[in-house]
Design a protein around this motif. Structure first.
Motif, PDB file in Angstrom:
ATOM      1  N   GLU A   1       0.855  -1.194   0.000  1.00 42.67           N
ATOM      2  CA  GLU A   1       0.000   0.000   0.000  1.00 42.67           C
ATOM      3  C   GLU A   1       0.883   1.233   0.000  1.00 42.67           C
ATOM      4  O   GLU A   1       1.868   1.311   0.742  1.00 42.67           O
ATOM      5  CB  GLU A   1      -0.919   0.017   1.215  1.00 42.67           C
ATOM      6  CG  GLU A   1      -1.849   1.237   1.236  1.00 42.67           C
ATOM      7  CD  GLU A   1      -2.752   1.303   2.450  1.00 42.67           C
ATOM      8  OE1 GLU A   1      -3.465   2.315   2.615  1.00 42.67           O
ATOM      9  OE2 GLU A   1      -2.744   0.338   3.256  1.00 42.67           O
TER      10      GLU A   1
ATOM     11  N   LEU B   1      -0.342   4.937   7.737  1.00 44.38           N
ATOM     12  CA  LEU B   1       0.894   4.444   7.129  1.00 44.38           C
ATOM     13  C   LEU B   1       2.121   4.978   7.871  1.00 44.38           C
ATOM     14  O   LEU B   1       3.127   4.272   8.015  1.00 44.38           O
ATOM     15  CB  LEU B   1       0.949   4.830   5.655  1.00 44.38           C
ATOM     16  CG  LEU B   1      -0.050   4.128   4.735  1.00 44.38           C
ATOM     17  CD1 LEU B   1       0.071   4.646   3.302  1.00 44.38           C
ATOM     18  CD2 LEU B   1       0.135   2.620   4.770  1.00 44.38           C
TER      19      LEU B   1
ATOM     20  N   VAL C   1       4.198   0.474   2.212  1.00 50.91           N
ATOM     21  CA  VAL C   1       4.167  -0.491   3.312  1.00 50.91           C
ATOM     22  C   VAL C   1       3.791  -1.855   2.770  1.00 50.91           C
ATOM     23  O   VAL C   1       2.762  -2.006   2.099  1.00 50.91           O
ATOM     24  CB  VAL C   1       3.172  -0.060   4.410  1.00 50.91           C
ATOM     25  CG1 VAL C   1       3.088  -1.119   5.505  1.00 50.91           C
ATOM     26  CG2 VAL C   1       3.589   1.295   5.007  1.00 50.91           C
TER      27      VAL C   1
ATOM     28  N   ALA D   1       8.726  -1.441   5.143  1.00 47.77           N
ATOM     29  CA  ALA D   1       8.242  -0.163   4.611  1.00 47.77           C
ATOM     30  C   ALA D   1       9.420   0.674   4.139  1.00 47.77           C
ATOM     31  O   ALA D   1      10.536   0.551   4.658  1.00 47.77           O
ATOM     32  CB  ALA D   1       7.451   0.602   5.681  1.00 47.77           C
TER      33      ALA D   1
END
Length: 362
Positions: A189, A196, A250, A260
Motif C-alpha cells: 500500500e 501508514l 508499506v 516499509a
C-alpha cells in the motif's frame, strides 16, 4: 518561511569572479521557481521541505540568493542552528537528504567556486554541504582551499526509457525475488496517511533494536539516538508539507506490516528511509517488491532518476541496490570550518563507541 535577518551583501565582479550579487535570503517565490524548473532538483531542495526542516528539526531557514554576471540565477537552501557567533550552517542538516544549488541553468565550476567563496564570508563557525551525487564532478572541480571533502558513496538508478526499460535492466535475482514476494502474498500500500506513518515508524523502531544488536550497542542507547533523529512527528511534518511528494510504501503479509520504505517524489525521486521486521519479512523478500513498486511509480510520475541513498562501505547494501540497476556514485560532502568542530565531534563519538564496544555493522 522561517528565515534569519537578511545578510544582504552586494559583491563586485572582481571579488569572486562570476558572482556579482548576493541578496541574502531568497524569497519563497524565487526558491520555488528554481526548484520547479531545475530538472536536477531533488525533493529535499524544495521550499516545502525547508519548512519541514525548520518546523521538525528546530533549524532556521536561510536560503541564499545568487546572481551571476551572465544573468543566470541560483539559490542555495541553507539551514542554521546555534546562537550569535556560534551558528553552524548546513545544506541540508544531517539526516535531511541532499542539498546544494538550484539554478536556472547548468552551474559551472567557476560559478560554484564564487558561491563557495561567498559562503566563507558568512558569520558561521562552519558550513557543510551534501550535494546531489550526480553533481559531484562540478563540486569536486569547484573546491577551494580550506574546504574539507568527506568521501561518500550513493547508488542511483537512471529511469530513462520508462519502467519497462528500467525493469529490463534489473538483475535476474531481483526479478526472482519480486516474484517470490508476490507468490508469498505480499501486498503493498502506498500513500501518506497517518496510519501508514504509524506502521512505518513502528517498523523503524524495530530496526533501531536490530541495528543495535549488529553494532554491539546498548538497545536503549540506539533507540534514544534513533528517536532523537527520527521521531514520528518528523515524518508527520514531512507528509504535511510535501503532500503527494511524500510516499510511504508499506508491505503486508496477512494484513500485518512487515517492511516499509519512504520515497520522496519529484524530478528526481529519493528513497530515503527503510524499515523491516526481519523475522517476518526476510523469507518473503518483501523489500524487493517495495522497491519495484516505488521505482515503477517514479517512472510513471516522470522522475529522471531514482536515488537509493547513502551506501557507505556496506557490500551487502551495495549488492542489493545494484540488483535494481543502480550505479555506484562516489561523491563527497564538503565542509568549511573556522573552528575544528568536526574533529572535536569525531573524537567524542569515537570515545563513546570505544566505551560501549561499538562495531560498524557494515
Amino acid at each position: 518561511m522561517i528565515s534569519e535577518t537578511a545578510l544582504t551583501q552586494p559583491i563586485g565582479p572582481n571579488a569572486f569572479g562570476h558572482l556579482i550579487h548576493s541578496s541574502g535570503p531568497a524569497s519563497d517565490a524565487m526558491w520555488l521557481n528554481l526548484y520547479q524548473h531545475d530538472r536536477a532538483a531533488v525533493p529535499s531542495q524544495s521550499p516545502r521541505w525547508g519548512q519541514a526542516v525548520a518546523a521538525a528539526g528546530n533549524y532556521r531557514c536561510n536560503p541564499q540568493d545568487f546572481h551571476f554576471a551572465d544573468g543566470s540565477h541560483a539559490v542555495l537552501p541553507l539551514f542554521t542552528r546555534g546562537v550569535a557567533s556560534l551558528r553552524y550552517a548546513w545544506s541540508p542538516p544531517p539526516a535531511w537528504g541532499f542539498g546544494g544549488l538550484l539554478s536556472d541553468e547548468e552551474i559551472s565550476p567557476d560559478k560554484l567556486r564564487s558561491v563557495l567563496a561567498h559562503l566563507e564570508t558568512l558569520p558561521y563557525v562552519g558550513v557543510k554541504v551534501r550535494p546531489n551525487p550526480l553533481k559531484e564532478h562540478v563540486w569536486a572541480e569547484a573546491m577551494r582551499p580550506g574546504w574539507a571533502s568527506i568521501p561518500r558513496l550513493a547508488h542511483v538508478i537512471d529511469l530513462t526509457g520508462g519502467f519497462e526499460a528500467v525493469k529490463a535492466r534489473f538483475r535476474s535475482n531481483a526479478g526472482t525475488n519480486i516474484r517470490r514476494a508476490q507468490k508469498y502474498g505480499v501486498e503493498v500500500e502506498a500513500g501518506n496517511s497517518d496510519r501508514l506513518i504509524d506502521e512505518f515508524h513502528g517498523l523503524l523502531e524495530l530496526s533501531f533494536v536490530r541495528w543495535a544488536r549488529k553494532q554491539h550497542e546498548p538497545a536503549a542507547l540506539a533507540r534514544f539516538r534513533g528517536l532523537r533523529r527520527d521521531p514520528r512527528s518528523k515524518f508527520a511534518t514531512m507528509a504535511a508539507n510535501l503532500g503527494e511528494g511524500f510516499r510511504l510504501y508499506v508491505a503486508r503479509l496477512g494484513g500485518r506490516p512487515v517492511a516499509a520504505i519512504l520515497v520522496l517524489m519529484h524530478h528526481q525521486a529519493h528513497y530515503t528511509r527503510g524499515a523491516i521486521d526481519e523475522g517476518l519479512a526476510g523469507e518473503s523478500r518483501a523489500t524487493y517488491l517495495l522497491q519495484a513498486t516505488a521505482i515503477e511509480e517514479a517512472c510513471r510520475l516522470g522522475s529522471t532518476h531514482y536515488h537509493m541513498g547513502e551506501t557507505g562501505n556496506s557490500a551487502s547494501l551495495a549488492q542489493f541496490k545494484s540488483r535494481f540497476g543502480a550505479i555506484a556514485i562516489p561523491y563527497a560532502e564538503y565542509r568549511y570550518e573556522r573552528v575544528p568542530l568536526a574533529s572535536i565531534d569525531s573524537f567524542a563519538r569515537s570515545t563513546v563507541k570505544r566505551v560501549v564496544g561499538f562495531r560498524d555493522a557494515s
